[in-house]
Design a protein around this motif. Structure first.
Motif, PDB file in Angstrom:
ATOM      1  N   LYS A 166       0.841  -1.203   0.000  1.00  0.00           N
ATOM      2  CA  LYS A 166       0.000   0.000   0.000  1.00  0.00           C
ATOM      3  C   LYS A 166       0.875   1.252   0.000  1.00  0.00           C
ATOM      4  O   LYS A 166       0.602   2.210  -0.729  1.00  0.00           O
ATOM      5  CB  LYS A 166      -0.907   0.028   1.229  1.00  0.00           C
ATOM      6  CG  LYS A 166      -2.070  -0.928   1.191  1.00  0.00           C
ATOM      7  CD  LYS A 166      -2.882  -0.760   2.478  1.00  0.00           C
ATOM      8  CE  LYS A 166      -3.941  -1.791   2.635  1.00  0.00           C
ATOM      9  NZ  LYS A 166      -4.640  -1.657   3.938  1.00  0.00           N
ATOM     10  N   GLN A 167       1.912   1.232   0.834  1.00  0.00           N
ATOM     11  CA  GLN A 167       2.801   2.395   0.918  1.00  0.00           C
ATOM     12  C   GLN A 167       3.525   2.628  -0.410  1.00  0.00           C
ATOM     13  O   GLN A 167       3.611   3.760  -0.880  1.00  0.00           O
ATOM     14  CB  GLN A 167       3.816   2.207   2.040  1.00  0.00           C
ATOM     15  CG  GLN A 167       4.718   3.400   2.227  1.00  0.00           C
ATOM     16  CD  GLN A 167       5.762   3.185   3.312  1.00  0.00           C
ATOM     17  OE1 GLN A 167       5.972   2.078   3.774  1.00  0.00           O
ATOM     18  NE2 GLN A 167       6.414   4.255   3.708  1.00  0.00           N
ATOM     19  N   ARG A 168       4.027   1.552  -1.034  1.00  0.00           N
ATOM     20  CA  ARG A 168       4.701   1.697  -2.333  1.00  0.00           C
ATOM     21  C   ARG A 168       3.739   2.241  -3.386  1.00  0.00           C
ATOM     22  O   ARG A 168       4.109   3.091  -4.191  1.00  0.00           O
ATOM     23  CB  ARG A 168       5.295   0.356  -2.783  1.00  0.00           C
ATOM     24  CG  ARG A 168       6.533  -0.044  -2.006  1.00  0.00           C
ATOM     25  CD  ARG A 168       7.244  -1.221  -2.636  1.00  0.00           C
ATOM     26  NE  ARG A 168       6.452  -2.426  -2.652  1.00  0.00           N
ATOM     27  CZ  ARG A 168       6.470  -3.382  -1.726  1.00  0.00           C
ATOM     28  NH1 ARG A 168       7.254  -3.260  -0.680  1.00  0.00           N
ATOM     29  NH2 ARG A 168       5.723  -4.456  -1.843  1.00  0.00           N
ATOM     30  N   PHE A 169       2.495   1.760  -3.368  1.00  0.00           N
ATOM     31  CA  PHE A 169       1.500   2.236  -4.321  1.00  0.00           C
ATOM     32  C   PHE A 169       1.213   3.725  -4.107  1.00  0.00           C
ATOM     33  O   PHE A 169       1.160   4.499  -5.063  1.00  0.00           O
ATOM     34  CB  PHE A 169       0.211   1.412  -4.194  1.00  0.00           C
ATOM     35  CG  PHE A 169      -0.869   1.849  -5.145  1.00  0.00           C
ATOM     36  CD1 PHE A 169      -0.795   1.525  -6.490  1.00  0.00           C
ATOM     37  CD2 PHE A 169      -1.954   2.593  -4.700  1.00  0.00           C
ATOM     38  CE1 PHE A 169      -1.780   1.934  -7.381  1.00  0.00           C
ATOM     39  CE2 PHE A 169      -2.939   2.999  -5.578  1.00  0.00           C
ATOM     40  CZ  PHE A 169      -2.855   2.669  -6.914  1.00  0.00           C
ATOM     41  N   GLN A 170       1.048   4.129  -2.843  1.00  0.00           N
ATOM     42  CA  GLN A 170       0.798   5.543  -2.546  1.00  0.00           C
ATOM     43  C   GLN A 170       1.970   6.414  -2.981  1.00  0.00           C
ATOM     44  O   GLN A 170       1.774   7.515  -3.505  1.00  0.00           O
ATOM     45  CB  GLN A 170       0.523   5.729  -1.042  1.00  0.00           C
ATOM     46  CG  GLN A 170      -0.836   5.217  -0.626  1.00  0.00           C
ATOM     47  CD  GLN A 170      -1.050   5.274   0.880  1.00  0.00           C
ATOM     48  OE1 GLN A 170      -0.116   5.282   1.656  1.00  0.00           O
ATOM     49  NE2 GLN A 170      -2.309   5.299   1.281  1.00  0.00           N
TER      50      GLN A 170
END
Length: 93
Positions: A25-29
């Protein structure tokens, strides 16, 4: 905190799965933020109440190219890792 087998609490499969999902999720954000920043700088001349068709097409193309480029880089990294893996296997034989 240590488990009976001497491994840390991160050996819990549910916790590892949760951490992996949160990392994704963090990488996507981060990717969305980077894409927004790049495309905003490239396409937005002067902010107004609505987008004209030229600016809108610029954003669409920018996002598509950003996604294509990101996918290309990921595929290339996977290929590189696979070829290194097979190279190290043949060297250890």
């Amino acid at each position: 905190k240590q488990n009976m087998d001497g491994q840390g609490a991160t050996a819990d499969p549910q916790l590892q799965h949760f951490i992996e999902i949160e990392s994704q999720k963090q990488r996507f954000q981060q990717l969305v933020h980077q894409m927004t920043e790049v495309c905003w700088e490239k396409c937005m001349d002067k902010p107004g109440p609505k987008l004209d068709s030229r600016t809108e097409m610029c954003f669409v193309n920018c996002v598509e190219r950003f996604i294509d480029t990101s996918q290309f880089i990921l595929n290339r990294l996977e290929q590189t890792q696979r070829s290194r893996g097979s190279l190290s296997e043949t060297m250890s034989e």
